[in-house]
Design a protein around this motif. Sequence first.
Motif, mmCIF file in Angstrom:
data_model
loop_
_atom_site.group_PDB
_atom_site.id
_atom_site.type_symbol
_atom_site.label_atom_id
_atom_site.label_comp_id
_atom_site.label_asym_id
_atom_site.label_seq_id
_atom_site.Cartn_x
_atom_site.Cartn_y
_atom_site.Cartn_z
ATOM 1 N N GLU A 13 0.743 -1.165 0.597
ATOM 2 C CA GLU A 13 0.040 -0.239 -0.070
ATOM 3 C C GLU A 13 0.925 0.847 0.222
ATOM 4 O O GLU A 13 -0.314 2.298 -0.073
ATOM 5 N N THR A 14 2.104 1.461 0.181
ATOM 6 C CA THR A 14 3.024 2.192 0.296
ATOM 7 C C THR A 14 3.678 2.648 -1.174
ATOM 8 O O THR A 14 4.199 3.415 -1.572
ATOM 9 N N VAL A 72 13.148 4.647 5.020
ATOM 10 C CA VAL A 72 13.442 5.785 6.094
ATOM 11 C C VAL A 72 11.683 5.957 6.342
ATOM 12 O O VAL A 72 10.467 6.144 5.532
ATOM 13 N N PHE A 73 11.959 5.927 8.089
ATOM 14 C CA PHE A 73 9.993 6.208 8.357
ATOM 15 C C PHE A 73 9.956 7.992 9.093
ATOM 16 O O PHE A 73 11.530 7.949 9.303
ATOM 17 N N TYR A 74 9.556 8.195 8.848
ATOM 18 C CA TYR A 74 9.214 9.624 9.813
ATOM 19 C C TYR A 74 7.229 9.898 10.338
ATOM 20 O O TYR A 74 6.864 9.334 8.789
ATOM 21 N N ARG A 75 7.196 10.337 11.442
ATOM 22 C CA ARG A 75 5.628 10.065 11.703
ATOM 23 C C ARG A 75 5.035 8.304 11.596
ATOM 24 O O ARG A 75 4.239 8.362 11.479
ATOM 25 N N GLY A 76 5.955 7.959 12.062
ATOM 26 C CA GLY A 76 5.114 6.154 11.834
ATOM 27 C C GLY A 76 4.916 5.792 11.038
ATOM 28 O O GLY A 76 4.482 4.699 10.242
ATOM 29 N N LEU A 82 6.363 4.666 6.327
ATOM 30 C CA LEU A 82 6.695 4.606 5.603
ATOM 31 C C LEU A 82 7.135 5.922 4.326
ATOM 32 O O LEU A 82 6.780 6.008 3.898
ATOM 33 N N GLU A 83 8.632 6.475 4.952
ATOM 34 C CA GLU A 83 8.650 7.764 3.232
ATOM 35 C C GLU A 83 9.274 7.287 2.066
ATOM 36 O O GLU A 83 8.587 7.308 1.260
#
Length: 251
Positions: A144-145, A227-231, A233-234
Motif C-alpha cells: 500500500e506504500t 526511511v520512516f517519519y511520523r510512524g 514509511l517515506e
Amino acid sequence: MADEFLDLTADNLANEHLCCIIRTRRPHPGVEAKRVWLADRLNEGHVFRKLDERAAVFIEYAPLESAWVPVMGDNYLYLYCLWVLGSSYRGRGYGSRLMESCLADAEEQGRSGVCMLGARRQKAWLSDQRFARGHGFATVDETETGYELLAYSLDGTVPRFSPAAKVGTIASEDLTVYYDDQCPYIHQSIELVRARCAAARAPVALVHVETLEQSKALPCPFNNYAVFYRGRLETVNLLDSRSLDRLIGAS
C-alpha cells in the motif's frame, strides 16, 4: 580487457574498485564498509559482476534465501542493483548483457527465477524497472506504500513480500532510518542525517541492519535503506540535504 566483465571474488575483492564511488583514490568509509559486507556475502552465492575498467557498470544479485531483503520465495535470485552510468557506457548494450548473464545464471542453477524491488513510480536509488520489464519482469506483489515486487519467473512460481514488509508503519514518530552496508553511498547519507538532525535538534534513530534475520523482519520494503517519519514509511531513497530538510524542516 575492453568490453569484458569480471566477478568479484575473495582473491580480487581487496583490489578491485566497487564501481559506484570511483572519484577518489583515498580509502572511502562507504567503500571499505561494503568490502567487509561483501567479503561475508560472496560465500553465500552473492554475485558482483562488473565491467573490467573504472566505470559504474555492474550488476549485483544473490540467492533470495540469503538476500538482505524482506522478500519470501523458494529458489529465486534477488537482483539488488543493475547500473550503467555515464555517456561513455550507455547505449553499448552493457545493461542487457549484465541482465542476460543474471537470467542465464538463474537458469543454469535451476532457479525458479529472478526478482527485484520496484515501485509504482520509479525511485532514484532503484534499478530501472522499465528496463527490467523489457526483459520479461512483471509485478507479482505490491504494498500500500507504493512499492512493487517484480519477478522474471522460469517455472510459474512467484515470490512475495513478507507480511512484515507490507506493514509500512512503526510505533516511533521520530525520523528512523534502517540501513545496511551494501551501498557505498550509505555512509555519507547516514553521516549527513546524523549531523543535520543534531544541528536541528531533531530526534533521529539510525538503525544499522547487521544480520540477515534483521533484514527479513523489517516493516517495509528494503533494498539496503528505508526511511520512516511520523510512524510512516517515506522512502527507500538515500536522503540528501534537500530531501532531509523537507522531512524535518531543518534550516
